[in-house]
Design a protein around this motif. Structure first.
Motif, mmCIF file in Angstrom:
data_model
loop_
_atom_site.group_PDB
_atom_site.id
_atom_site.type_symbol
_atom_site.label_atom_id
_atom_site.label_comp_id
_atom_site.label_asym_id
_atom_site.label_seq_id
_atom_site.Cartn_x
_atom_site.Cartn_y
_atom_site.Cartn_z
ATOM 1 N N VAL A 284 0.836 -1.204 0.000
ATOM 2 C CA VAL A 284 0.000 0.000 0.000
ATOM 3 C C VAL A 284 0.871 1.254 0.000
ATOM 4 N N CYS A 285 1.888 1.280 0.859
ATOM 5 C CA CYS A 285 2.758 2.456 0.963
ATOM 6 C C CYS A 285 3.546 2.693 -0.320
ATOM 7 N N VAL A 286 4.091 1.619 -0.886
ATOM 8 C CA VAL A 286 4.885 1.763 -2.114
ATOM 9 C C VAL A 286 4.017 2.281 -3.256
ATOM 10 N N THR A 287 2.813 1.721 -3.395
ATOM 11 C CA THR A 287 1.884 2.200 -4.427
ATOM 12 C C THR A 287 1.582 3.684 -4.239
ATOM 13 N N ALA A 288 1.382 4.073 -2.994
ATOM 14 C CA ALA A 288 1.053 5.468 -2.698
ATOM 15 C C ALA A 288 2.182 6.409 -3.080
ATOM 16 N N PHE A 289 3.403 6.088 -2.689
ATOM 17 C CA PHE A 289 4.522 6.998 -2.951
ATOM 18 C C PHE A 289 4.848 7.093 -4.437
ATOM 19 N N PHE A 290 4.888 5.968 -5.121
ATOM 20 C CA PHE A 290 5.191 6.015 -6.551
ATOM 21 C C PHE A 290 4.061 6.699 -7.325
ATOM 22 N N GLY A 291 2.819 6.446 -6.913
ATOM 23 C CA GLY A 291 1.698 7.111 -7.574
ATOM 24 C C GLY A 291 1.725 8.613 -7.368
ATOM 25 N N ALA A 292 2.028 9.058 -6.150
ATOM 26 C CA ALA A 292 2.117 10.495 -5.873
ATOM 27 C C ALA A 292 3.236 11.141 -6.675
ATOM 28 N N ALA A 293 4.350 10.425 -6.849
ATOM 29 C CA ALA A 293 5.464 10.963 -7.624
ATOM 30 C C ALA A 293 5.042 11.227 -9.068
ATOM 31 N N VAL A 294 4.298 10.290 -9.649
ATOM 32 C CA VAL A 294 3.834 10.458 -11.031
ATOM 33 C C VAL A 294 2.863 11.629 -11.136
ATOM 34 N N MET A 295 1.908 11.719 -10.202
ATOM 35 C CA MET A 295 0.898 12.771 -10.292
ATOM 36 C C MET A 295 1.494 14.154 -10.061
ATOM 37 N N ALA A 296 2.547 14.255 -9.251
ATOM 38 C CA ALA A 296 3.189 15.552 -9.047
ATOM 39 C C ALA A 296 3.809 16.048 -10.344
ATOM 40 N N VAL A 297 4.371 15.137 -11.150
ATOM 41 C CA VAL A 297 4.921 15.530 -12.452
ATOM 42 C C VAL A 297 3.804 16.016 -13.372
ATOM 43 N N VAL A 298 2.690 15.296 -13.382
ATOM 44 C CA VAL A 298 1.549 15.698 -14.213
ATOM 45 C C VAL A 298 1.071 17.094 -13.824
ATOM 46 N N LEU A 299 0.922 17.352 -12.524
ATOM 47 C CA LEU A 299 0.436 18.650 -12.055
ATOM 48 C C LEU A 299 1.430 19.764 -12.332
ATOM 49 N N ALA A 300 2.714 19.432 -12.409
ATOM 50 C CA ALA A 300 3.729 20.450 -12.695
ATOM 51 C C ALA A 300 3.539 21.059 -14.083
ATOM 52 N N PHE A 301 2.877 20.327 -14.989
ATOM 53 C CA PHE A 301 2.632 20.835 -16.338
ATOM 54 C C PHE A 301 1.327 21.627 -16.436
ATOM 55 N N GLU A 302 0.699 21.925 -15.288
ATOM 56 C CA GLU A 302 -0.517 22.733 -15.223
ATOM 57 C C GLU A 302 -1.594 22.253 -16.196
ATOM 58 N N PRO A 303 -2.144 21.058 -15.995
ATOM 59 C CA PRO A 303 -3.213 20.581 -16.880
ATOM 60 C C PRO A 303 -4.397 21.536 -16.855
ATOM 61 N N PRO A 304 -5.152 21.603 -17.968
ATOM 62 C CA PRO A 304 -6.294 22.513 -18.031
ATOM 63 C C PRO A 304 -7.305 22.235 -16.923
ATOM 64 N N LEU A 305 -8.059 23.268 -16.597
ATOM 65 C CA LEU A 305 -9.036 23.177 -15.511
ATOM 66 C C LEU A 305 -10.132 22.163 -15.839
ATOM 67 N N GLU A 306 -10.848 21.797 -14.828
ATOM 68 C CA GLU A 306 -11.946 20.838 -14.822
ATOM 69 C C GLU A 306 -11.431 19.411 -14.998
ATOM 70 N N ILE A 307 -11.781 18.696 -16.065
ATOM 71 C CA ILE A 307 -11.518 17.248 -16.091
ATOM 72 C C ILE A 307 -10.032 16.903 -16.018
ATOM 73 N N PRO A 308 -9.141 17.483 -16.835
ATOM 74 C CA PRO A 308 -7.725 17.091 -16.711
ATOM 75 C C PRO A 308 -7.129 17.442 -15.348
ATOM 76 N N ALA A 309 -7.312 18.686 -14.914
ATOM 77 C CA ALA A 309 -6.752 19.095 -13.629
ATOM 78 C C ALA A 309 -7.474 18.399 -12.474
ATOM 79 N N GLY A 310 -8.798 18.345 -12.570
ATOM 80 C CA GLY A 310 -9.570 17.729 -11.499
ATOM 81 C C GLY A 310 -9.201 16.271 -11.298
ATOM 82 N N THR A 311 -9.081 15.522 -12.388
ATOM 83 C CA THR A 311 -8.688 14.121 -12.298
ATOM 84 C C THR A 311 -7.306 13.979 -11.691
ATOM 85 N N SER A 312 -6.389 14.844 -12.082
ATOM 86 C CA SER A 312 -5.012 14.785 -11.570
ATOM 87 C C SER A 312 -4.973 15.048 -10.076
ATOM 88 N N PHE A 313 -5.699 16.052 -9.617
ATOM 89 C CA PHE A 313 -5.725 16.358 -8.180
ATOM 90 C C PHE A 313 -6.399 15.243 -7.380
#
Length: 407
Positions: A284-313
């Motif tokens: 559970v912990c490993v999945t959480a940390f690696f998943g958070a690492a990927v999503m932080a990269v996605v959010l760094a590219f400022e996805p558009p509001l609503e569905i892309p950004a909302g899904t990422s957050f």
């Protein structure tokens, strides 16, 4: 004899559900109080003409005391019991909540009252050992996961606080919170009970703290929780500011989306505890940390509001929530129950401190560069490294033994 021992290790004590519900409710309300300033960051920024760095300092200040205060809170819980300490957490929080409500026209006064508001955030270190004592080892992932869902108080704050202020005014909203905290304190004192098998620690506080600090597992768990829970705290307190600045949202709209983020993490936390009981906290912990690492990269590219950004957050919230549940399931496996309060205090402090620094970094980063890219990439690297550390350090932790019915 062996069968009796096995039964005791899996049997839930009568009254456990009621006390778990009371602790979770008190935790949620005190966490709402702890997060009163973050959802109103735009109000304070406009009223006091604050720059992004000043706003980030204001938002982060309650986190500081809420983090450090968990250490004595955890030790006192081992000594006095969860019933006394949960009640005290509610009543004591009334004072700083009132001071925050009276300080809306002064940045200095807000900093001082916000610093004291951190007292409300110490309730986490009280509730974990309290509910831990009510449940057998095989059910503690479930119990701490359900209790941890009380961090949904941040979602309530993000959604309701701006609306209450718009409808009632700043001071009236804080007075309402004071009344709610006092009522919860009375309910907790009247209805909550310590577990029948709980015994007060007789060790002096300082030697007990030193003993806990000498345990390697205390610092290992602190590192993991600083990223999992620290990431949640950082987002839940600073996300309203981030959404207003990055996506030009109104304060109430940013609050609604922050509430959605917090709610996703709240749902994921008990899921993390329950999954840990089934497949083991390491996965559970490993999945959480690696998943958070990927999503932080996605959010760094400022996805558009609503569905892309909302899904990422939302995905980021789910990973962090799973991590918070998994870490304390791991604590329950590795720590002697008699020391859970002390260890929880330090680990909880590390989690709070993990949420203290990111808003400062994000605010400074935005003021310097006009975006949050560097801060999010730093989060990604940190989560990745902690995930690798988790794999290396805890790969030998056994999978929990499945519960078999009595014959």
């Amino acid at each position: 004899m062996g069968t009796a021992t096995a039964d005791q290790s899996t049997a839930v004590q009568r009254g456990a559900g009621r006390n778990l519900a009371l602790a979770t409710a008190a935790f949620a309300l005190t966490f709402w109080a702890w997060n009163l300033i973050g959802p109103l960051s735009k109000t304070y920024a406009d009223r006091l003409d604050l720059d992004p760095t000043q706003v980030s300092v204001l938002v982060a200040f309650p986190v500081l005391v809420g983090a450090v205060g968990r250490i004595p809170a955890g030790i006192l819980t081992d000594k006095l019991g969860g019933r006394v300490m949960l009640t005290a957490s509610c009543f004591v929080a009334v004072v700083p909540v009132l001071l925050v409500g009276l300080s809306g026209n002064s940045y200095a006064a807000l900093l001082v009252s916000g610093f004291l508001l951190g007292i409300a955030g110490t309730s986490f270190a009280v509730g974990i050992p309290f509910v831990n004592a009510w449940y057998p080892p095989a059910k503690r992932g479930f119990a701490t996961g359900i209790f941890g869902a009380g961090m949904g108080g941040t979602a309530l704050s993000a959604f309701l606080t701006p609306r209450l202020v718009d409808g009632m005014g700043l001071l009236a909203t804080h007075l309402l919170m004071c009344a709610a905290l006092a009522a919860m304190g009375m309910v907790t004192w009247t209805l909550a009970r310590n577990a029948p098998l709980w015994r007060a620690s007789t060790e002096p506080a300082l030697p007990r703290l030193k003993a806990v600090m000498k345990l390697k597992v205390t610092w290992q768990m602190s590192l993991l929780y600083a990223v999992a829970f620290g990431g949640f705290v950082a987002f839940s307190t600073y996300l309203p500011t981030m959404l207003v600045a990055q996506y030009d949202l109104a304060q109430t709209e940013a609050g609604l989306r922050t509430a959605g983020f917090s709610l996703a993490a709240v749902i994921a936390r008990p899921a993390g505890g329950i999954l840990s009981d089934k497949v083991g906290p390491l996965k559970v912990c490993v999945t959480a940390f690696f998943g958070a690492a990927v999503m932080a990269v996605v959010l760094a590219f400022e996805p558009p509001l609503e569905i892309p950004a909302g899904t990422s957050f939302v995905l980021m919230a789910l990973f962090l929530g799973l991590g918070t549940g998994g870490v304390f399931a791991l604590v329950a496996e590795l720590v002697d129950p008699a020391r859970v309060g002390g260890v929880t205090g330090i680990v909880g402090a590390a989690g709070g401190l993990g949420g203290y620094f990111p808003p400062l970094i994000m605010g400074t980063n935005y003021q310097a560069n006009g975006d949050y890219t560097i801060g999010l990439l730093l989060l990604s690297v940190t989560a990745l490294l902690v995930g690798l550390f988790t794999v290396k350090t805890f790969r030998m932790v056994p999978k929990p033994t499945p519960i078999t019915p009595r014959e």
